[in-house]
Design an enzyme around this catalytic site. Structure first.
Site, PDB file in Angstrom:
ATOM      1  CG  ASN A 194      -0.185  -0.060   2.500  1.00 39.93           C
ATOM      2  OD1 ASN A 194       0.480   0.886   2.873  1.00 39.93           O
ATOM      3  ND2 ASN A 194      -0.269  -1.195   3.196  1.00 39.93           N
ATOM      4  CG  ASP A 213      -7.075  -5.136   6.696  1.00 39.33           C
ATOM      5  OD1 ASP A 213      -6.524  -5.011   7.808  1.00 39.33           O
ATOM      6  OD2 ASP A 213      -7.703  -4.221   6.139  1.00 39.33           O
TER       7      ASP A 213
HETATM    8  N1  CTP Z   1      -3.498  -2.915  12.509  1.00 34.29           N
HETATM    9  C1  CTP Z   1      -2.744  -3.967  12.993  1.00 34.29           C
HETATM   10  N2  CTP Z   1      -2.808  -5.181  12.381  1.00 34.29           N
HETATM   11  C2  CTP Z   1      -3.603  -5.393  11.328  1.00 34.29           C
HETATM   12  C3  CTP Z   1      -4.367  -4.332  10.822  1.00 34.29           C
HETATM   13  C4  CTP Z   1      -4.269  -3.104  11.431  1.00 34.29           C
HETATM   14  O1  CTP Z   1      -2.018  -3.774  13.957  1.00 34.29           O
HETATM   15  N3  CTP Z   1      -3.637  -6.587  10.753  1.00 34.29           N
HETATM   16  C5  CTP Z   1      -3.449  -1.612  13.203  1.00 34.29           C
HETATM   17  C6  CTP Z   1      -2.870  -0.497  12.422  1.00 34.29           C
HETATM   18  O2  CTP Z   1      -1.462  -0.364  12.649  1.00 34.29           O
HETATM   19  C7  CTP Z   1      -3.611   0.708  12.957  1.00 34.29           C
HETATM   20  C8  CTP Z   1      -4.997   0.153  13.180  1.00 34.29           C
HETATM   21  O3  CTP Z   1      -4.788  -1.225  13.451  1.00 34.29           O
HETATM   22  O4  CTP Z   1      -3.120   1.143  14.194  1.00 34.29           O
HETATM   23  C9  CTP Z   1      -5.890   0.304  12.002  1.00 34.29           C
HETATM   24  O5  CTP Z   1      -7.052  -0.400  12.231  1.00 34.29           O
HETATM   25  P1  CTP Z   1      -7.795  -1.256  11.108  1.00 34.29           P
HETATM   26  O6  CTP Z   1      -9.216  -1.373  11.501  1.00 34.29           O
HETATM   27  O7  CTP Z   1      -7.146  -2.548  10.884  1.00 34.29           O
HETATM   28  O8  CTP Z   1      -7.590  -0.345   9.899  1.00 34.29           O
HETATM   29  P2  CTP Z   1      -7.787  -0.746   8.461  1.00 34.29           P
HETATM   30  O9  CTP Z   1      -6.966  -1.928   8.078  1.00 34.29           O
HETATM   31  O10 CTP Z   1      -7.548   0.486   7.702  1.00 34.29           O
HETATM   32  O11 CTP Z   1      -9.296  -1.198   8.525  1.00 34.29           O
HETATM   33  P3  CTP Z   1     -10.391  -1.029   7.432  1.00 34.29           P
HETATM   34  O12 CTP Z   1      -9.724  -1.574   6.207  1.00 34.29           O
HETATM   35  O13 CTP Z   1     -11.537  -1.804   7.886  1.00 34.29           O
HETATM   36  O14 CTP Z   1     -10.650   0.448   7.404  1.00 34.29           O
END
Ligand code: CTP
Length: 395
Positions: free
Chosen positions: A209, A278
């Site tokens: 990303n 994710d």
């Molecule tokens: N985070 C993490 N581990 C993951 C995903 C995210 O530690 N596998 C952490 C990121 O570092 C950040 C926060 O969680 O501090 C972001 O939350 P998240 O809901 O996972 O954000 P997005 O991935 O952007 O979620 P969405 O795609 O649903 O918006």
């Protein structure tokens, strides 16, 4: 301009590293500091006062009896106006004189007469540095509250290799900048993630990303400057770790998860700034995919572990801080993430305000409410976030 309004006396003593002090004058000035240079007689054999005068925009003082000071009190007047005195390079001879409270030239007299902190960056041949007399003098200065910056090890002007090289001007600048930052996280262990992750599809391709890592690195630097011991588990980014920060390089979310979980129990604070993928590729290919392999490649995804949620779920785990980068509905989404991951604090920003750039706009959400921070460079926001965390953990 991290040193805006700071008045710094830069003492330059006799040594080949005096040429690097010229760059230091420029760097300090660029950060807004007013730099007054004072040179020992020995230093003038390496670089002329005119060089420092041109770079600092101020007359350079070398002599205690300088007629430009109407009251003949250069040693008092110059040091009393200063927020700190930095001596770079600090020769073995200067360190010896300062350690013994001698005042036999303008610089040592200023150092003795000062009512502000003193930072010294030693520079000398490695034998001179290792000599017990120098070590004694440095230990005495440290015991007297003087901050010793370096020295570094490496190749020396004399051709020998060892400890005694002056720190680079950028490193001295960073140390001086950090010196003025309140130590609100002194003694705390901070564990962090930053940057993007890279999820391999085959040995050369992957899913990643646009996270630049800048915000995370700014937070790591701010936490370090605030006195914390910082470990930064970082995805692939194109710049160096901030000074004094211990960096662990990872590529995938799974690696990041492993490195974080191995260290989380020992941390006081965990800050997840990384843009963690994710999902990862379930069927990553061992060899490079070829167009001739037949048909469109089928990429199957499986969910990655949530690092932040897993750290937050640890019994007696660290104080957890998350980040939420959203393209809309910032407050609702950020608050939902805070609740779902059961973390006390989340910093939200709109992607269009900050992704990839030097500036950002952050809103902090915690149990006490919503705290919007004014748009600012990431370094400034990082410092505000660190102060907010410090307030919450000592609350
Ligand atoms: N985070 C993490 N581990 C993951 C995903 C995210 O530690 N596998 C952490 C990121 O570092 C950040 C926060 O969680 O501090 C972001 O939350 P998240 O809901 O996972 O954000 P997005 O991935 O952007 O979620 P969405 O795609 O649903 O918006």
């Amino acid at each position: 301009m991290e040193l805006q309004g700071k008045r710094i006396v830069l003492g330059v003593t006799g040594g080949i590293a005096a040429y690097k002090a010229a760059e230091l004058v420029r760097l300090l000035g660029k950060q807004g500091a007013e730099v007054q240079v004072a040179m020992t007689e020995g230093a003038t054999h390496f670089v002329t006062p005119t060089t420092y005068q041109a770079l600092s925009g101020r007359p350079v003082f070398t002599d205690q009896w300088d007629a430009r000071m109407p009251n003949a009190m250069a040693h008092i007047d110059l040091s009393r106006q200063a927020d700190c005195i930095v001596v770079a390079p600090a020769s073995a001879d200067f360190l010896a004189r300062a350690a013994h409270g001698l005042a036999d030239d303008l610089l040592t007299t200023m150092v003795l007469a000062r009512d502000c902190p003193l930072l010294v960056a030693p520079a000398m041949n490695r034998q001179m540095w290792e000599n017990p007399a120098t070590q004694r003098n440095v230990a005495q200065l440290a015991a007297d509250g003087v901050t010793i910056l370096g020295p570094a090890s490496g190749e020396q002007a004399c051709g020998e290799v060892g400890a005694g090289r002056m720190l680079e001007p950028e490193e001295i600048l960073e140390a001086v900048t950090a010196f003025f930052v309140p130590k609100v996280l002194a003694g705390r262990k901070v564990l962090m993630t930053a940057g993007p992750t890279f999820e391999a599809i085959d040995p050369v391709r992957g899913i990643t990303n646009l996270s630049s890592g800048r915000m995370g690195y700014a937070v790591a630097r701010a936490a370090r400057q605030a006195g914390a011991a910082v470990t930064l588990v970082s995805g692939p980014v194109g710049f160096d770790a901030p000074q004094g920060v211990d960096r662990v390089n990872v590529r995938s979310a799974l690696d990041m998860h492993g490195e974080v979980m191995a260290r989380a129990a020992a941390a006081d604070i965990f800050i997840g700034v990384a843009a963690v993928a994710d999902y990862r590729v379930a069927n990553a290919a061992e060899h490079k995919l070829k167009k001739d392999d037949g048909g469109l490649p089928q990429i199957a995804l499986i969910e990655n572990p949530d690092i932040l949620a897993d750290v937050a779920a640890l019994p007696n785990g660290p104080f957890c801080v998350g980040f939420a980068a959203e393209s809309r509905n910032l407050e609702a989404y950020a608050q939902a993430k805070r609740r779902k991951k059961k973390i006390p604090l989340i910093a939200g920003n709109l992607i269009q305000d900050g992704f990839g750039g030097d500036d950002n706009r952050l809103v902090l959400f915690d149990d006490r409410g919503t705290h919007p921070l004014a748009p600012a460079p990431k370094s400034v926001l990082a410092r505000q976030l660190v102060e907010h965390i410090a307030q919450l953990i000592t609350y």
